[in-house]
Design a protein around this motif. Sequence first.
Motif, short mmCIF file in Angstrom:
data_model
loop_
_atom_site.label_atom_id
_atom_site.label_comp_id
_atom_site.label_asym_id
_atom_site.label_seq_id
_atom_site.Cartn_x
_atom_site.Cartn_y
_atom_site.Cartn_z
N ALA A 134 42.08 40.05 42.15
CA ALA A 134 40.71 40.53 42.29
C ALA A 134 40.70 42.03 42.52
O ALA A 134 41.66 42.60 43.04
N ASP A 135 39.62 42.66 42.13
CA ASP A 135 39.44 44.09 42.36
C ASP A 135 38.54 44.35 43.56
O ASP A 135 38.77 45.28 44.33
N VAL A 136 37.51 43.52 43.73
CA VAL A 136 36.55 43.68 44.81
C VAL A 136 36.25 42.33 45.43
O VAL A 136 36.06 41.34 44.72
N VAL A 137 36.18 42.32 46.77
CA VAL A 137 35.74 41.13 47.49
C VAL A 137 34.39 41.44 48.11
O VAL A 137 34.26 42.39 48.89
N VAL A 138 33.37 40.66 47.73
CA VAL A 138 32.06 40.78 48.36
C VAL A 138 32.06 39.82 49.54
O VAL A 138 32.01 38.60 49.36
N ALA A 192 37.45 47.86 55.39
CA ALA A 192 36.47 47.70 54.32
C ALA A 192 36.10 49.05 53.73
O ALA A 192 36.12 50.07 54.41
N SER A 193 35.76 49.04 52.47
CA SER A 193 35.39 50.28 51.78
C SER A 193 33.91 50.58 51.88
O SER A 193 33.45 51.58 51.34
N ALA A 232 27.21 49.27 43.74
CA ALA A 232 28.16 49.36 44.84
C ALA A 232 29.51 48.77 44.46
O ALA A 232 30.56 49.32 44.78
N ILE A 233 29.49 47.64 43.76
CA ILE A 233 30.74 47.02 43.33
C ILE A 233 31.50 47.95 42.40
O ILE A 233 32.73 48.10 42.51
N ARG A 234 30.80 48.61 41.51
CA ARG A 234 31.46 49.55 40.58
C ARG A 234 32.06 50.73 41.33
O ARG A 234 33.16 51.18 41.02
N VAL A 235 31.34 51.24 42.32
CA VAL A 235 31.84 52.37 43.10
C VAL A 235 33.10 51.98 43.87
O VAL A 235 34.10 52.70 43.88
N VAL A 236 33.06 50.81 44.52
CA VAL A 236 34.22 50.35 45.28
C VAL A 236 35.41 50.08 44.36
O VAL A 236 36.55 50.44 44.68
#
Length: 221
Positions: free
Chosen positions: A49-53, A101-102, A117-121
């Motif tokens: 995974a790249d991002v965890v929400v 957390a970012s 926000a997901i794209r930025v992170v």
Amino acid sequence: MTIRVVIVDDQPLVRAGFRMVLDSQPDMMVAGEAIDGADALRVLARTEADVVVMDIRMPTMDGVEATRRLCADRPAGLPRVLVLTTFDTEADAFAALRAGASGFLLKNVPPEELLAAIRVVAAGDSVVAPSITRRLLDRFADQLGPGPAADPRLAQLTEREREILLLVAQGLSNAEIAGRVHVAEATVKTHVGRILAKLQLRDRVQAVVLAYESGLVTPGG
């Protein structure tokens, strides 16, 4: 590049809503789902995974502890964590930022802001403006511990880098810092990158937290 996202929330309807929004994007895919922090760690052990929400308030293991464990296991790599909070759980969001957390968002954020926000992170930056982070830290400064402690990593910084870090921690953007120290904005960006590399930090949010914890910046200062 497709951004792989894992959704962590104990409410099925929330997960379904997030999945619907993310799956509608050509540059995103839902790589997995988890019902709490402990489940998230199990899912991420077998899922790229790249991002965890990450939701904050969940049974078994909350989002703060899950973020802490995930970032400790992968201090310099993916995935990056974007935590969700409500107006009455800012203290938890602060704890998650300290845990690695970012950034954080409110749970009632519009879909387009969540996607942005997901794209930025995923790109390696933070989704919380430094000034907002600083206000959050000022509010919960008593949770930093008994008092600031010098961080030996700061000794690696040049005088200019230390100056830039101080301005970052005060909530200034790259453009504002460039105007303050009379250099090009691109030069400031380069300095910030070097600061993060030397201090082994993920993003500006973590730089602000370190500045507070080390006493470089004091609440309200």
